[in-house]
Design an enzyme around this catalytic site. Sequence first.
Site, short mmCIF file in Angstrom:
data_model
loop_
_atom_site.label_atom_id
_atom_site.label_comp_id
_atom_site.label_asym_id
_atom_site.label_seq_id
_atom_site.Cartn_x
_atom_site.Cartn_y
_atom_site.Cartn_z
N GLU A 126 -46.76 -56.36 33.78
CA GLU A 126 -47.99 -57.15 33.61
C GLU A 126 -47.76 -58.63 33.92
O GLU A 126 -48.71 -59.37 34.16
CB GLU A 126 -48.57 -56.98 32.20
CG GLU A 126 -47.79 -57.66 31.12
CD GLU A 126 -48.47 -57.59 29.74
OE1 GLU A 126 -49.69 -57.78 29.68
OE2 GLU A 126 -47.77 -57.34 28.76
N ILE A 161 -51.21 -54.12 32.06
CA ILE A 161 -50.98 -53.07 31.05
C ILE A 161 -50.06 -53.69 30.01
O ILE A 161 -48.94 -54.11 30.34
CB ILE A 161 -50.32 -51.83 31.68
CG1 ILE A 161 -51.22 -51.26 32.77
CG2 ILE A 161 -50.04 -50.77 30.60
CD1 ILE A 161 -50.59 -50.13 33.55
N HIS A 162 -50.53 -53.79 28.80
CA HIS A 162 -49.81 -54.51 27.77
C HIS A 162 -49.21 -53.55 26.76
O HIS A 162 -49.85 -52.55 26.42
CB HIS A 162 -50.80 -55.45 27.06
CG HIS A 162 -50.13 -56.41 26.13
ND1 HIS A 162 -49.29 -57.40 26.57
CD2 HIS A 162 -50.16 -56.50 24.78
CE1 HIS A 162 -48.85 -58.07 25.53
NE2 HIS A 162 -49.34 -57.55 24.42
N PRO A 163 -48.06 -53.72 26.29
CA PRO A 163 -47.07 -54.72 26.68
C PRO A 163 -46.04 -54.10 27.62
O PRO A 163 -45.28 -53.21 27.22
CB PRO A 163 -46.42 -55.10 25.35
CG PRO A 163 -46.66 -53.90 24.45
CD PRO A 163 -47.69 -53.01 25.06
#
Length: 726
Positions: A706, A700-702
């Site tokens: 992650e 899952i960015h940002p």
Amino acid sequence: MRRGRRRSRGRRRSRGRRRSRGRRRSRGRRRSRGRRGSRGRRGSRGRSERPLQGVGGNRATCLTSVRSPGAGVSSPGRPGPAGSDTAALAQLPPQPPPPSRAQTSPGPASGAAPNRRLGSVRGVSVPQSPPGHRARLSAPGTSRLSSAAREELRRRLLGLIEGHRVVIFSKSYCPHSARVKELFSSLGVDCNILELDQVDDGASVQEVLSEITNQRTVPSIFVSKVHVGGCDRTFQAHQSGLLQKLLEEDPAYDYDLIVIGGGSGGLSCAQEAAVLGRRVMVLDDVVPSPQGTSWGLGGTCVNVGCIPKKLMHQAALLGQALTDSRKFGWEYNQQVKHNWETMTEAIQNHIGSLTRGYRRALREKAVALVNSCGEFVEHHKIKATNGKGQETYYTAAKFVIATGERPRYLGIQGDKEYCITSDDLFSLPYCPGATLVVGASPAALECAGFLAGLGLEVTVMVRSQLLRGFDQEMAEKVGSSMQQLGVRFLRKFVPVEVQQLEKGSPGKLKVVAQSTEGTEMIEGLYNTVSFCRVSGGRMNTTGKIPVNDVEQSSVPYVYAVGDVAEGKPELTPVAVQAGKLLARRLFGGRLEKCDYINAPTVVFTPLEYGCCGYAEEKAVEVYRKENLEVYHTLFWPLEWTVARRDSNTCYAKIICSKFDNDRVIGFHILGPKAGEITQGFAAAMKCGLTKQLLDDTIGIHPTCAEVFTTLEITKSSGLDITQKGC
Ligand code: FAD
């Protein structure tokens, strides 16, 4: 309606027919197998277990009233065919060479209280054989039993069964017997066990027993005069709750369960037992700290632990956020300062509402709550002393000790007079000022962390390691991150004396400390000196109650959960889970034990440290270094970039077992919101998380989390992990 009834009658009839046919068939099969002597195939499924029978005198009575379909308890069987002795014996494994009792008896689970051997049971004419001698239940010379001898042996066996709550006819080498003994042991039930391979007339006993029960194999279990069956049936009966009904607690006791300690573990166990229909009492008593601080129901977590600590941690994080906010464009002119009294008042109000909730929950579940100190006075009996010194006595079938832990003073001059502990800190009516925190447990570092975050001058005095029992690489990084915030560490020193220089709120104290490595002495001036727990989070063994893996103490009906249990992680969810599962095992027919290894935890220092599974040192000890791969990296949270915080402070590490498909056995993160992050990965670890699964997971960015989906550098490669910027 009518059709339905008819149908069910029909079903019943045909089922009955099918059953009896089935029985005949399987009996035939069993006999012929027996004749062939196919011992190897006799798994637990093929074992000839007969349904529940009540035994009384020469009767084999049906027990229809307690029959439960879930237990696999079918209609009562008739006594087996008399004289089937040779066939029955042919099915049993051959006796190994006569071993000595001590060597062969599998007994209960390690650490469990021993069950009674029949040889030592009062009123039963079975003397305890000295080593090398074997007890007899039948008269000598009755191996080919005459009818008189058979009748006499039958009479004695029935006497035995009638005279004891639980009788297990077993063989010392039989794994099924061992499982059953372990089950009763975990339930805290005292059993009377007759090892048929260790008495001279074991074969005759087995022969007569099979006539009574129509079950030819061991173990053969009787509970409250009822023949439960063998291993499988006993476990089925346990699962359905039938076994517990048969074991029904002695109504002579005031309660089925008394829990001593109304904290996380005690309340969870008590409430679960009450939900399962048991009569439960909780005793809770808080001894005020030497500074006079006391609190209500709920134990450490809610009053002087996790809850106020996390809220003060949040107060400190808000301060840090204020600093960061300027970099994000927030402009404010007023001087920002923190008000200690406002914070503690708000936190204490919240705690008040939580403890009222606990009381309400106990009332709703009809758990009796007594504000008294519990103390064992005799078997199954405790003395409860209330604040006015009044004593009341209560009895119970089972007890759970959940008395928790307290911070400890060192016993040096001036400590109890002038110093506080974490028990006082969270409700301190004034700001503590420049503070010396003694110790490096999670609680100590957390207190030091939020005090520093609130803008106070903080020193931590450490005897040896930071966060003993935790991954030491991570512990050192936690220390460094605190130093970056301005916390001062005095390593390898212990205080030896505290003097009061000035009274006040706060006053002024002089602390004299000595090096643990030599004779060097140092002095320091502080407004407040605070002691914390010596351990926390990880295992601690001092002054604890040793328990086995089902939380049973050396006294079979006394259990211990939570911080007071020796060698268990000192964490609220662990205490809660252990208490709940214990109640379910004792009263709900369940077998699940608490998983103490994969207990995730977080140290709420200003930069949080979350972990689950093994510390690297422990993993090396258990798995050996060459069988492990460690992946790691430093990382720079996006939120920190604009705020211009250090790019090489946050750190992520996983430890994988090479020979188990690179399964993740240790998870470690130092970074913002590590608590929230670790919880999710802990669930994945419970499901057998591997490195490949992490690689396959889309990040899952940002986010900080992650980073675990892109770990590439192994520690063994020695490659550089520092972050060079965006
Ligand atoms: P407790 O909650 O301590 O309850 C025991 C109760 O028994 C107390 O009320 C006590 O007064 C009472 N009692 C003692 N003796 C008797 C007696 N003879 N008769 C009657 N009553 C008696 N854990 C986490 O998971 N996360 C955290 O963030 C966290 N932070 C913490 C921060 C601090 C500062 C501290 C000190 C602890 C923290 N813990 C944390 C640990 C957590 O609080 C404990 O693991 C948990 O409370 C243990 O629960 P327990 O039921 O074993 O004991």
